[in-house]
Design a protein around this motif. Sequence first.
Motif, PDB file in Angstrom:
ATOM      1  N   HIS A  65       0.855  -1.198   0.000  1.00 11.21           N
ATOM      2  CA  HIS A  65       0.000   0.000   0.000  1.00 11.21           C
ATOM      3  C   HIS A  65       0.890   1.247   0.000  1.00 11.21           C
ATOM      4  CE1 HIS A  65      -3.840   2.114   1.725  1.00 11.21           C
ATOM      5  NE2 HIS A  65      -3.147   2.943   0.955  1.00 11.21           N
ATOM      6  N   HIS A  67       1.793   5.177  -2.361  1.00 10.26           N
ATOM      7  CA  HIS A  67       1.219   6.186  -3.272  1.00 10.26           C
ATOM      8  C   HIS A  67       2.320   6.822  -4.113  1.00 10.26           C
ATOM      9  CE1 HIS A  67      -2.817   5.787  -1.849  1.00 10.26           C
ATOM     10  NE2 HIS A  67      -2.351   5.707  -0.623  1.00 10.26           N
ATOM     11  N   LYS A 154      -8.959   0.677  -7.375  1.00  6.76           N
ATOM     12  CA  LYS A 154      -9.060   1.002  -5.951  1.00  6.76           C
ATOM     13  C   LYS A 154     -10.336   1.788  -5.703  1.00  6.76           C
ATOM     14  CE  LYS A 154      -7.586   2.601  -1.704  1.00  6.76           C
ATOM     15  NZ  LYS A 154      -6.514   3.587  -1.494  1.00  6.76           N
ATOM     16  N   HIS A 213      -5.516  -0.802   4.535  1.00  4.61           N
ATOM     17  CA  HIS A 213      -5.121  -0.210   5.835  1.00  4.61           C
ATOM     18  C   HIS A 213      -6.156  -0.375   6.957  1.00  4.61           C
ATOM     19  CE1 HIS A 213      -7.571   3.115   4.452  1.00  4.61           C
ATOM     20  NE2 HIS A 213      -6.626   3.842   3.911  1.00  4.61           N
ATOM     21  N   ASP A 357       1.463   2.887   3.430  1.00  4.77           N
ATOM     22  CA  ASP A 357       0.504   3.895   2.960  1.00  4.77           C
ATOM     23  C   ASP A 357       1.266   5.194   2.719  1.00  4.77           C
ATOM     24  OD1 ASP A 357      -1.760   5.059   2.021  1.00  4.77           O
ATOM     25  OD2 ASP A 357      -2.838   5.079   3.924  1.00  4.77           O
TER      26      ASP A 357
END
Length: 477
Positions: A65, A67, A154, A213, A357
């Motif tokens: 996870h 970005h 997602k 998460h 994350d």
Amino acid sequence: MPQRFDLVLRGGHVVDPANGTDGARDVGLRHGKIATVSERIDDEVTDDLIDVSGRIVMPGHIDTHAHLSGPFDQSGMRAYGHVMLAESGTTTALDLAGEPGALAEGMKRRGAGMNVATLLGLVPHTTIKEDDPSIGTMRDVVSDALLRGSIGVKLLGGYHPFTPESTAQVIAAANEQLAWVAFHVGTKDSGSDLNGLREVPEITGDGRLHVAHINSYCRGLVENNLAECDEAFEIIESKRSQFVTEAYLAQVNGTNGKCDEDGNLIYNVAQNCMRARGYPTTNAGMRQALLDGYGGALTERGGRIVIVTGEEAVRIWEEKSTDASLSFPVNPATSAFTLTTAKYDDGEFKIDAVSTDGGSLPRNVAIERTMALVKFGALSLSEAATKLAYTPSRMLGLLNKGHFSEGADGDVTVIDEQTGRAKMSLVNGEPIMINGRVVGSGGTWLVTAEGEKTAGSSGLPYEVMDLEQSKLYAGWR
Ligand SMILES: [Zn+2]
């Protein structure tokens, strides 16, 4: 003739749970692969040698996870995440709400040599035409996303929630095509909290889902945070063969401070950040929260994204007409600890992986915080490698990663035993980070067979994933 190596990592504490290795070993690499792990490799049979004594050597961290791109990332800020993630020791990442074209461009411009897959973030009127897509629409969106080099989609329930029915259609459409589907929970009936998680089993039905998460739904907004962890475990166990999960260990979250014309925060995650400390869920509440230093705004400094607070944070938020990336310390450490360490009676972890994350969000602490849990005695070193590398590799079906068997990919994370921080990492046998400095560039684009053509014409090295091998789709057909 003895076998020769391109590189030997000499004398590290090698931790490879898949092969039961946990002790001083040399690792020999050849042609980008693990060639051998043994007690001692002769200097004479290798072209290069790095002394890693006093360091832990484990299969490269696979971040399930992260970005690195985004459908709403006009400024391209997320591409800074490549360097930030690689600096922390990650070697493979799943970009969890991306845009495949932007990912490829970002990887060319600012890539750090990692292996990266991306999911298309579902944003109404940006990446999908409708507010509540039907299964017909979603079939087209999913197949198009795969063709363009994403491995799936997602659901951004904390920001762009759909109805429960529409959410179920998204999952079904992705499952039909064996595309990855991750869900930041929350629908129009619930929110980005335990109530959102409570809906997930019914929405999923007999499908498959990456529930993103888990820690984000155990922040104490609905019940006491530890009671929320217990209930989250029950929910996950009820669909144990259908869900894959991860939790991250940073205290800070990421959100967006956008307000509507009436001065109210529009995103549920941002509203929850205000509620957690008793601020109004308004423009004025957000301004005060930033001025008080409770939260901060994200901005670029020297090729990395950092969090700034106070008046500077307010200025950034206002310059972006409130549509700015913000961050609040809303993740309780007790939830992080509980979610990361809990196991079933059979010894398997209840939450599959430790994620960041992070990437472009400055909280790439998966490795150092997991190592802190090792120091604390809550995890063994072998368990740390299981959560950082082995199980994530099974989650994604990257069967040649996550272990040091002969012929496995030469993806390695080397960690300082004292500080718990990554000191070096290799991808395909080549260093991408040395002493905290990124030396890799570009990256390997991980796509499905449907995306091979796009990846091939991008000019980037690529690899084809087979999601049929993933834990998500184990036994699906
Ligand atoms: Zn995320």
